[in-house]
Enzyme design. Structure first.
Site, short mmCIF file in Angstrom:
data_model
loop_
_atom_site.label_atom_id
_atom_site.label_comp_id
_atom_site.label_asym_id
_atom_site.label_seq_id
_atom_site.Cartn_x
_atom_site.Cartn_y
_atom_site.Cartn_z
N SER A 141 0.87 -1.19 0.00
CA SER A 141 0.00 0.00 0.00
C SER A 141 0.90 1.23 0.00
O SER A 141 2.02 1.17 0.52
CB SER A 141 -0.86 0.00 1.27
OG SER A 141 -1.43 1.27 1.47
N TYR A 154 -1.06 -0.97 10.24
CA TYR A 154 -1.23 -1.26 8.82
C TYR A 154 0.02 -0.82 8.04
O TYR A 154 0.53 -1.56 7.19
CB TYR A 154 -2.47 -0.50 8.33
CG TYR A 154 -2.89 -0.78 6.91
CD1 TYR A 154 -3.62 -1.91 6.59
CD2 TYR A 154 -2.59 0.12 5.89
CE1 TYR A 154 -4.03 -2.16 5.29
CE2 TYR A 154 -3.00 -0.11 4.59
CZ TYR A 154 -3.72 -1.25 4.29
OH TYR A 154 -4.13 -1.48 2.98
N ALA A 157 2.97 -3.11 8.67
CA ALA A 157 2.81 -4.38 7.96
C ALA A 157 3.08 -4.20 6.47
O ALA A 157 3.77 -5.01 5.84
CB ALA A 157 1.41 -4.94 8.18
N ILE A 187 -8.50 2.98 -3.09
CA ILE A 187 -9.26 2.18 -4.06
C ILE A 187 -10.67 1.92 -3.51
O ILE A 187 -10.85 1.66 -2.33
CB ILE A 187 -8.55 0.82 -4.34
CG1 ILE A 187 -7.05 1.03 -4.67
CG2 ILE A 187 -9.25 0.05 -5.44
CD1 ILE A 187 -6.73 1.81 -5.92
P1 NAI Z 1 -11.40 -6.22 1.22
O1 NAI Z 1 -11.62 -6.08 2.69
O2 NAI Z 1 -12.49 -5.83 0.29
O3 NAI Z 1 -10.99 -7.74 0.89
C1 NAI Z 1 -10.02 -8.43 1.62
C2 NAI Z 1 -10.21 -9.92 1.43
O4 NAI Z 1 -9.25 -10.59 2.24
C3 NAI Z 1 -11.59 -10.43 1.89
O5 NAI Z 1 -12.15 -11.30 0.93
C4 NAI Z 1 -11.30 -11.14 3.20
O6 NAI Z 1 -12.20 -12.18 3.51
C5 NAI Z 1 -9.89 -11.67 2.94
N1 NAI Z 1 -9.17 -11.98 4.17
C6 NAI Z 1 -9.10 -11.24 5.30
N2 NAI Z 1 -8.40 -11.88 6.24
C7 NAI Z 1 -7.99 -13.07 5.70
C8 NAI Z 1 -7.24 -14.15 6.18
N3 NAI Z 1 -6.75 -14.18 7.43
N4 NAI Z 1 -7.00 -15.20 5.34
C9 NAI Z 1 -7.50 -15.20 4.09
N5 NAI Z 1 -8.24 -14.19 3.58
C10 NAI Z 1 -8.47 -13.14 4.37
O7 NAI Z 1 -10.06 -5.43 0.92
P2 NAI Z 1 -9.52 -4.74 -0.42
O8 NAI Z 1 -9.76 -3.31 -0.32
O9 NAI Z 1 -9.95 -5.49 -1.61
O10 NAI Z 1 -7.95 -4.94 -0.20
C11 NAI Z 1 -7.19 -5.98 -0.79
C12 NAI Z 1 -5.71 -5.73 -0.49
O11 NAI Z 1 -5.33 -4.46 -1.01
C13 NAI Z 1 -5.41 -5.68 1.00
O12 NAI Z 1 -4.15 -6.26 1.23
C14 NAI Z 1 -5.35 -4.20 1.29
O13 NAI Z 1 -4.56 -3.91 2.42
C15 NAI Z 1 -4.74 -3.68 0.01
N6 NAI Z 1 -4.98 -2.27 -0.24
C16 NAI Z 1 -6.27 -1.79 -0.36
C17 NAI Z 1 -6.47 -0.44 -0.60
C18 NAI Z 1 -7.83 0.15 -0.75
O14 NAI Z 1 -7.92 1.39 -0.85
N7 NAI Z 1 -8.90 -0.63 -0.79
C19 NAI Z 1 -5.32 0.49 -0.71
C20 NAI Z 1 -4.05 -0.13 -0.57
C21 NAI Z 1 -3.89 -1.46 -0.35
#
Ligand code: NAI
Length: 246
Positions: A141, A154, A157, A187
């Site tokens: 991120s 966060y 990590a 995002i």
């Molecule tokens: P989200 O919350 O929509 O999806 C995250 C997914 O990870 C979910 O399906 C959840 O069930 C799964 N998950 C959570 N804990 C888990 C575990 N212990 N084992 C297996 N699966 C697990 O999040 P989003 O926004 O799609 O983010 C995806 C990645 O992108 C994350 O790593 C987040 O930190 C990163 N990110 C997101 C940003 C944003 O603005 N949405 C910005 C920068 C990075």
């Protein structure tokens, strides 16, 4: 990208950015396996993607559980005789100012967002080394690059992922394995949808492209990095942030 006959594991592929990554990989003809903890959302995603004739399945795997990850990866490798792509996308946020941050929220975020990446990477690399081929893409991120108020856990990590990416890229390059990190900005997903409208407007006004990013815009880069064509890129951290952190 042509990813025909390539097998990919995408963690956290049930929704958000991970779901779009699965979609793009499948559209590029890869076979995709989701590791996620949320059965309800990953079942929906699998159904949706199967409907476009994509080859996809999902397992309930918690990336924080070393033995569980190892077992699931071994099953995949035995069944499909290899693993070509690992996308470490699973992540959570538990935001609060340092003064109020609970130790359990520090531990949980580090556990999912950083140790989870180590667990999955560790489980696939022996097979990739034997194959002399692999593509590993870790979702970091921009908060890991520049820090943020209320996100010390966060940001630590996500910065850790960058260090892990670079060390792994140095260690594994000689086996034909590339390891890169993608650093999304702001995002539009469930993770960001709880924020107040005013905060979103304030953040958006500071983004040179003056808009929030779409999950598919992150997924496009991930798909490229997962392809054979990206074979001379390793140890990189690439932002997809509309210029926010430049
Ligand atoms: P989200 O919350 O929509 O999806 C995250 C997914 O990870 C979910 O399906 C959840 O069930 C799964 N998950 C959570 N804990 C888990 C575990 N212990 N084992 C297996 N699966 C697990 O999040 P989003 O926004 O799609 O983010 C995806 C990645 O992108 C994350 O790593 C987040 O930190 C990163 N990110 C997101 C940003 C944003 O603005 N949405 C910005 C920068 C990075």
């Amino acid at each position: 990208m042509n990813l025909k006959n390539r097998l990919a594991i995408v963690t956290g592929g049930g929704q958000g950015i991970g779901k779009e990554i699965c979609l793009k990989l499948v559209r590029s003809e890869a076979k995709v396996i989701i590791f996620d903890v949320n059965e309800e959302s990953f079942n929906k995603t699998v159904e949706e993607i199967k409907a476009i004739e994509g080859k996809i399945l999902a397992f309930k795997v918690d990336v924080t559980k070393y033995e569980e990850v190892k077992k699931a990866v071994s099953y995949v490798i035995d069944k499909y005789k290899g693993i070509d792509i690992l996308v470490n996308n699973a992540g959570i946020a538990r935001d609060s100012l340092l003064l109020r941050m609970k130790k359990e929220n520090w531990d949980k975020v580090l556990d999912v967002n950083l140790t989870g990446v180590f667990n999955c990477l560790k489980a696939v690399i022996r097979c990739m080394m034997k194959q002399r081929y692999g593509r590993i893409v870790n979702i970091s991120s921009i908060i890991g690059l520049r820090g943020n108020i209320g996100q010390a856990n966060y940001s630590a990590a996500k910065a850790g992922i960058i260090g892990l990416t670079k060390s792994a890229a140095r260690e594994l390059g000689r086996y034909g394995i590339s390891v890169n990190a993608v650093a999304p900005g702001f995002i539009d997903t469930a993770m960001t949808s709880q924020l107040d409208k005013e905060i979103v407007e304030k953040i958006t006004s500071q983004i040179p492209l003056l808009r929030i990013g779409k999950p598919e815009e992150v997924a496009s880069l991930v798909t490229y990095l997962a392809s054979e064509e990206a074979g001379y890129i390793t140890g990189e951290v690439i932002r997809v942030d509309g210029g926010m952190a430049m």
